[in-house]
Design an enzyme around this catalytic site. Structure first.
Site, PDB file in Angstrom:
ATOM      1  N   GLN A  76     -11.780  -0.914   7.307  1.00  0.00           N
ATOM      2  CA  GLN A  76     -11.606  -1.082   5.849  1.00  0.00           C
ATOM      3  C   GLN A  76     -10.417  -0.234   5.369  1.00  0.00           C
ATOM      4  OE1 GLN A  76     -12.750  -2.867   3.312  1.00  0.00           O
ATOM      5  NE2 GLN A  76     -14.258  -4.049   4.445  1.00  0.00           N
ATOM      6  N   SER A  77      -9.375  -0.160   6.174  1.00  0.00           N
ATOM      7  CA  SER A  77      -8.260   0.743   5.891  1.00  0.00           C
ATOM      8  C   SER A  77      -7.479   0.377   4.628  1.00  0.00           C
ATOM      9  CB  SER A  77      -7.310   0.730   7.096  1.00  0.00           C
ATOM     10  OG  SER A  77      -6.103   1.380   6.780  1.00  0.00           O
TER      11      SER A  77
END
Ligand code: PLP
Length: 334
Positions: A76-77
């Site tokens: 989920q960068s």
């Protein structure tokens, strides 16, 4: 400080706001005055801190004739989302290598940043297991793209090398100028400390403008000493790059690791409370992985009387709210 010697793109329209948080300060007892630097409002799809770093990293890439950006991050960068965002804007191809730091956490159909990677048109998305050598994986991808005639450029995780962290020395100078104009005497600054570029850049920049404001980092994954050493090493590189006289001392690098909980990206009670408090008192959206845990640290330090009475504390809000939508169950249960 002089930033004109470095390749850079200009992604900011102007300084991000510094706002007072009177309602949150009041809810926490009213003895400390809390302020927030709104880097969550930086340009780039979804906002957040990586835009400042990417001004320099993508500037460097374009200066070297790149047509393709490769970067890495967690599933989920925010960094991967903002790299994809600025690559799209610059007409560059973007390839992502994502580390599944929590086993089973990658879902092709996940919401939040994962959905945005797709929407922003990334050319490929490779998922590798926790503990992989991310630089080696990105270099493999680069070789593959080179043989296809592309000119790839690798941005390291979080854009946290000396090039990217320079963006946060810029932020420090910008912040000090705003504080002077506002005649606002800040006693302490709190920042999230992850891949370390934000923390290191802020310390170097505040030293560069002789601000004499202590900065503390709140860790999102590593133990205190490990993180402090990483921040310190990067700060020395940034200070060298910017020619900061006198340099940085080890004592200036301070981290808190009490708010990490079970690990990177894993929810904690105090994070859930912090996200809800900021939303319900100041209408500010934090995120579950970084700013939420850093704010949990800020809140706990206020409650523990870590800051002296009537002091002014500035929280650097680094963004990340798109990740909230991948954690809706956590907040509904919490
Ligand atoms: C990357 C990130 C951070 C941490 O910044 P580093 O420079 O990696 O330490 C904090 N908040 C958000 C929202 C981020 O995406």
């Amino acid at each position: 400080m002089n930033f004109t010697k470095f390749a850079r793109r200009q992604y900011l329209q102007g300084p991000t706001p510094i706002e007072s948080m009177p309602s949150l300060s009041k809810v926490l007892g009213g003895e400390v005055n809390l302020y927030v630097k709104r880097d969550d409002l930086l340009p780039g799809a979804g906002g957040g801190n990586k835009t400042r770093k990417l001004e320099f990293c993508i500037g460097d890439a374009l200066g070297k004739g790149a047509d393709t950006i490769i970067t890495c991050g967690a599933v989920q960068s925010n960094h991967a989302r903002l790299t994809a965002s600025w690559a799209a804007k610059e007409g560059l191809d973007c390839h992502l290598v994502l580390e599944e730091r929590v086993k089973g956490s990658y879902k092709e159909t996940a919401s939040g940043n994962n959905f945005l990677f797709e929407l922003l048109g990334v050319k490929s998305l490779g998922v590798v297991e926790a503990g992989s050598d991310m630089m080696a994986k990105m270099e493999e991808k680069a070789e593959e793209l080179k043989s296809a005639g592309k000119k790839p450029y690798i941005v390291p995780g979080g854009a946290s090398n000396a090039i990217g962290a320079t963006g946060y020395a810029v932020c420090a100078e910008e912040t000090m100028t705003q504080l002077n104009n506002m005649m606002l005497d800040i006693d302490h600054i709190i920042v999230p400390s992850g891949s370390a570029g934000t923390h290191a850049g802020m310390v170097v920049g505040m030293t560069g403008v002789n601000a004499n404001i202590p900065i503390s980092g709140v860790n999102v994954s590593r133990p205190k000493i490990v993180q402090e050493e990483i921040v310190y090493k990067l700060a020395l590189e940034v200070a060298e790059r910017l020619g900061i006289k006198g340099g940085i001392t080890r004592e200036e690098i301070v981290c808190f690791d009490e708010y990490v909980g079970p690990g990177y990206s894993l929810p904690t009670k105090s994070m859930v409370e912090a996200v809800k408090l900021f939303a319900q008192t100041e209408a500010i959206l934090l995120d579950p992985v970084y700013s939420g845990k850093a704010a949990a640290g800020l809140i706990d330090l206020v409650r523990k009387d870590h800051f002296s009475k009537n002091s002014n504390v500035l929280f650097l809000h680094t963004g990340g709210s798109p990740a909230l939508y991948a954690y809706m169950d956590t907040f509904r249960q919490g």
